[in-house]
Design a protein around this motif. Structure first.
Motif, PDB file in Angstrom:
ATOM      1  N   MET A   1       0.838  -1.220   0.000  1.00  0.00           N
ATOM      2  CA  MET A   1       0.000   0.000   0.000  1.00  0.00           C
ATOM      3  C   MET A   1       0.856   1.246   0.000  1.00  0.00           C
ATOM      4  O   MET A   1       1.721   1.444   0.831  1.00  0.00           O
ATOM      5  CB  MET A   1      -0.908  -0.011   1.229  1.00  0.00           C
ATOM      6  N   GLN A   2       0.605   2.091  -0.904  1.00  0.00           N
ATOM      7  CA  GLN A   2       1.459   3.218  -1.237  1.00  0.00           C
ATOM      8  C   GLN A   2       0.736   4.499  -0.868  1.00  0.00           C
ATOM      9  O   GLN A   2      -0.331   4.793  -1.383  1.00  0.00           O
ATOM     10  CB  GLN A   2       1.701   3.147  -2.750  1.00  0.00           C
ATOM     11  N   GLN A   5       4.361   9.580  -2.784  1.00  0.00           N
ATOM     12  CA  GLN A   5       5.332   9.121  -3.753  1.00  0.00           C
ATOM     13  C   GLN A   5       6.338   8.208  -3.064  1.00  0.00           C
ATOM     14  O   GLN A   5       6.372   8.090  -1.852  1.00  0.00           O
ATOM     15  CB  GLN A   5       6.154  10.264  -4.353  1.00  0.00           C
ATOM     16  N   TYR A   6       7.167   7.649  -3.880  1.00  0.00           N
ATOM     17  CA  TYR A   6       8.229   6.824  -3.337  1.00  0.00           C
ATOM     18  C   TYR A   6       9.234   7.682  -2.591  1.00  0.00           C
ATOM     19  O   TYR A   6       9.474   8.839  -2.933  1.00  0.00           O
ATOM     20  CB  TYR A   6       8.943   6.097  -4.475  1.00  0.00           C
ATOM     21  N   ILE A   7       9.841   7.095  -1.606  1.00  0.00           N
ATOM     22  CA  ILE A   7      10.873   7.765  -0.835  1.00  0.00           C
ATOM     23  C   ILE A   7      12.210   7.222  -1.267  1.00  0.00           C
ATOM     24  O   ILE A   7      12.384   6.012  -1.351  1.00  0.00           O
ATOM     25  CB  ILE A   7      10.660   7.500   0.662  1.00  0.00           C
ATOM     26  N   ILE A   9      15.657   5.671  -1.296  1.00  0.00           N
ATOM     27  CA  ILE A   9      15.979   4.562  -0.405  1.00  0.00           C
ATOM     28  C   ILE A   9      16.970   4.971   0.684  1.00  0.00           C
ATOM     29  O   ILE A   9      16.923   4.464   1.808  1.00  0.00           O
ATOM     30  CB  ILE A   9      16.501   3.352  -1.222  1.00  0.00           C
ATOM     31  N   PHE A  87       4.720   8.126   5.467  1.00  0.00           N
ATOM     32  CA  PHE A  87       5.583   6.946   5.569  1.00  0.00           C
ATOM     33  C   PHE A  87       5.669   6.480   7.019  1.00  0.00           C
ATOM     34  O   PHE A  87       5.489   5.293   7.332  1.00  0.00           O
ATOM     35  CB  PHE A  87       6.970   7.301   5.036  1.00  0.00           C
ATOM     36  N   HIS A  90       2.410   5.171   8.509  1.00  0.00           N
ATOM     37  CA  HIS A  90       2.223   3.829   7.998  1.00  0.00           C
ATOM     38  C   HIS A  90       2.839   2.793   8.912  1.00  0.00           C
ATOM     39  O   HIS A  90       2.281   1.745   9.168  1.00  0.00           O
ATOM     40  CB  HIS A  90       2.917   3.739   6.641  1.00  0.00           C
ATOM     41  N   ILE A  91       4.024   3.102   9.363  1.00  0.00           N
ATOM     42  CA  ILE A  91       4.726   2.187  10.265  1.00  0.00           C
ATOM     43  C   ILE A  91       4.093   2.211  11.645  1.00  0.00           C
ATOM     44  O   ILE A  91       3.797   1.167  12.226  1.00  0.00           O
ATOM     45  CB  ILE A  91       6.219   2.573  10.342  1.00  0.00           C
ATOM     46  N   GLU A  94       1.107   0.134  12.501  1.00  0.00           N
ATOM     47  CA  GLU A  94       1.258  -1.314  12.678  1.00  0.00           C
ATOM     48  C   GLU A  94       1.594  -1.666  14.121  1.00  0.00           C
ATOM     49  O   GLU A  94       1.714  -2.835  14.459  1.00  0.00           O
ATOM     50  CB  GLU A  94       2.375  -1.855  11.776  1.00  0.00           C
TER      51      GLU A  94
ATOM     52  N   LYS B  29      15.107  -4.639  -0.659  1.00  0.00           N
ATOM     53  CA  LYS B  29      14.244  -4.232  -1.770  1.00  0.00           C
ATOM     54  C   LYS B  29      14.571  -5.071  -3.002  1.00  0.00           C
ATOM     55  O   LYS B  29      13.679  -5.563  -3.694  1.00  0.00           O
ATOM     56  CB  LYS B  29      14.438  -2.746  -2.070  1.00  0.00           C
ATOM     57  N   PHE B  87       4.904  -6.951   7.653  1.00  0.00           N
ATOM     58  CA  PHE B  87       5.390  -5.661   8.164  1.00  0.00           C
ATOM     59  C   PHE B  87       6.485  -5.099   7.265  1.00  0.00           C
ATOM     60  O   PHE B  87       6.456  -3.936   6.857  1.00  0.00           O
ATOM     61  CB  PHE B  87       5.915  -5.867   9.591  1.00  0.00           C
ATOM     62  N   HIS B  90       5.357  -4.128   3.768  1.00  0.00           N
ATOM     63  CA  HIS B  90       4.674  -2.858   3.871  1.00  0.00           C
ATOM     64  C   HIS B  90       5.629  -1.695   3.672  1.00  0.00           C
ATOM     65  O   HIS B  90       5.327  -0.714   3.022  1.00  0.00           O
ATOM     66  CB  HIS B  90       4.093  -2.776   5.279  1.00  0.00           C
ATOM     67  N   ILE B  91       6.768  -1.830   4.296  1.00  0.00           N
ATOM     68  CA  ILE B  91       7.776  -0.776   4.192  1.00  0.00           C
ATOM     69  C   ILE B  91       8.424  -0.789   2.811  1.00  0.00           C
ATOM     70  O   ILE B  91       8.545   0.240   2.150  1.00  0.00           O
ATOM     71  CB  ILE B  91       8.839  -0.955   5.292  1.00  0.00           C
ATOM     72  N   ASN B  93       7.335  -1.721   0.097  1.00  0.00           N
ATOM     73  CA  ASN B  93       6.428  -1.277  -0.951  1.00  0.00           C
ATOM     74  C   ASN B  93       6.417   0.235  -1.121  1.00  0.00           C
ATOM     75  O   ASN B  93       5.976   0.740  -2.144  1.00  0.00           O
ATOM     76  CB  ASN B  93       5.006  -1.758  -0.677  1.00  0.00           C
ATOM     77  N   GLU B  94       6.908   0.924  -0.127  1.00  0.00           N
ATOM     78  CA  GLU B  94       6.944   2.388  -0.219  1.00  0.00           C
ATOM     79  C   GLU B  94       8.215   2.868  -0.914  1.00  0.00           C
ATOM     80  O   GLU B  94       8.394   4.054  -1.135  1.00  0.00           O
ATOM     81  CB  GLU B  94       6.915   3.002   1.183  1.00  0.00           C
ATOM     82  N   LEU B  95       9.079   1.931  -1.227  1.00  0.00           N
ATOM     83  CA  LEU B  95      10.371   2.315  -1.796  1.00  0.00           C
ATOM     84  C   LEU B  95      10.408   2.060  -3.297  1.00  0.00           C
ATOM     85  O   LEU B  95       9.773   1.129  -3.785  1.00  0.00           O
ATOM     86  CB  LEU B  95      11.480   1.508  -1.116  1.00  0.00           C
ATOM     87  N   PRO B  96      11.161   2.896  -3.995  1.00  0.00           N
ATOM     88  CA  PRO B  96      11.238   2.730  -5.451  1.00  0.00           C
ATOM     89  C   PRO B  96      11.981   1.440  -5.811  1.00  0.00           C
ATOM     90  O   PRO B  96      12.892   1.024  -5.095  1.00  0.00           O
ATOM     91  CB  PRO B  96      12.054   3.945  -5.893  1.00  0.00           C
TER      92      PRO B  96
END
Lengths: 115, 115
Positions: A1-2, A5-7, A9, A87, A90-91, A94, B29, B87, B90-91, B93-96
DNA sequence: TGTGTATATAACAATATGCTTATACAATTT
DNA sequence: AAATTGTATAAGCATATTGTTATATACACA
């Protein structure tokens, strides 16, 4: 689940490192539930005031939390304007509520000092 | 957004600390995108083989990744049986995507060694 | 203005982390 | 079986992290 935008890395790794400390992670969860002053955190974590202050500073430097001055107290809470707020939320979502910690404090008579 | 049950906050901090290193986070990733052998990671990160091995071991000790032996190579990938897999996903998935790194390698002629 | 309380900062010590080099082990090939 | 290749482990070093104690700063109030 997004969420947004992407962060990048590398940025993400920095954020995760920041959250990868049980004291700071708990702080963040608690701050996501209510605004805190330092003295409350000191009581909650049974840790010295400077230690708490230094954790708070790291979080503040990252922009994840914001401060509000109220008299001699400074209140901290999550900063919804941070580009990384989604972001982080999101964490935090959980993780189990840490309200029980505040309740325990209350039960032990150590009233939260500044509200 | 809540995937499974809540994760104990101390455990979560440990996981986040593990992910809070740019090398390990990138590895994770990449492993979420394809199985990797150590030699590929060495090329990808331009880092010594022991350094890579040590990062891999930390991830493996945590149960987040699993290994599969194939001849003299050992392939690593995310371990979907880890209780923390959701968990972590989830994280991640937020990364490019980090596929571009693999592509770059390929472009520079350094073919991925073991597939 | 002086004292008390809340918080921040500085200096330092102990421990943890992440790399390096050297070496060991495991599978493959000759 | 010896040499080669891929990977793991061990030991040591440099740096980072996190706590401590001591001190500074900011605000409140008598």
């Amino acid at each position: 689940m997004q969420t947004t935008q992407y962060i990048d890395i590398e940025t993400a790794a920095g954020l995760l490192k920041l959250l990868g400390d049980k004291t700071r992670l708990s702080m963040m969860k608690i701050m996501s539930e209510h605004e805190c002053c330092v003295c409350e955190l000191v009581d909650l974590f049974e840790m010295s005031q400077p230690a708490i202050s230094q954790h708070v500073r790291k979080l503040k430097d990252s922009g994840l939390i914001k401060e509000r001055r109220g008299g001699q107290w400074i209140y901290y809470s999550l900063n919804p304007d941070s580009p990384f707020h989604p972001f982080v939320l999101h964490i935090l979502n959980e993780l189990p509520s840490q309200r029980f910690k505040v309740d325990e404090l209350e039960a032990r008579g150590k009233r939260v000092c500044c509200d």
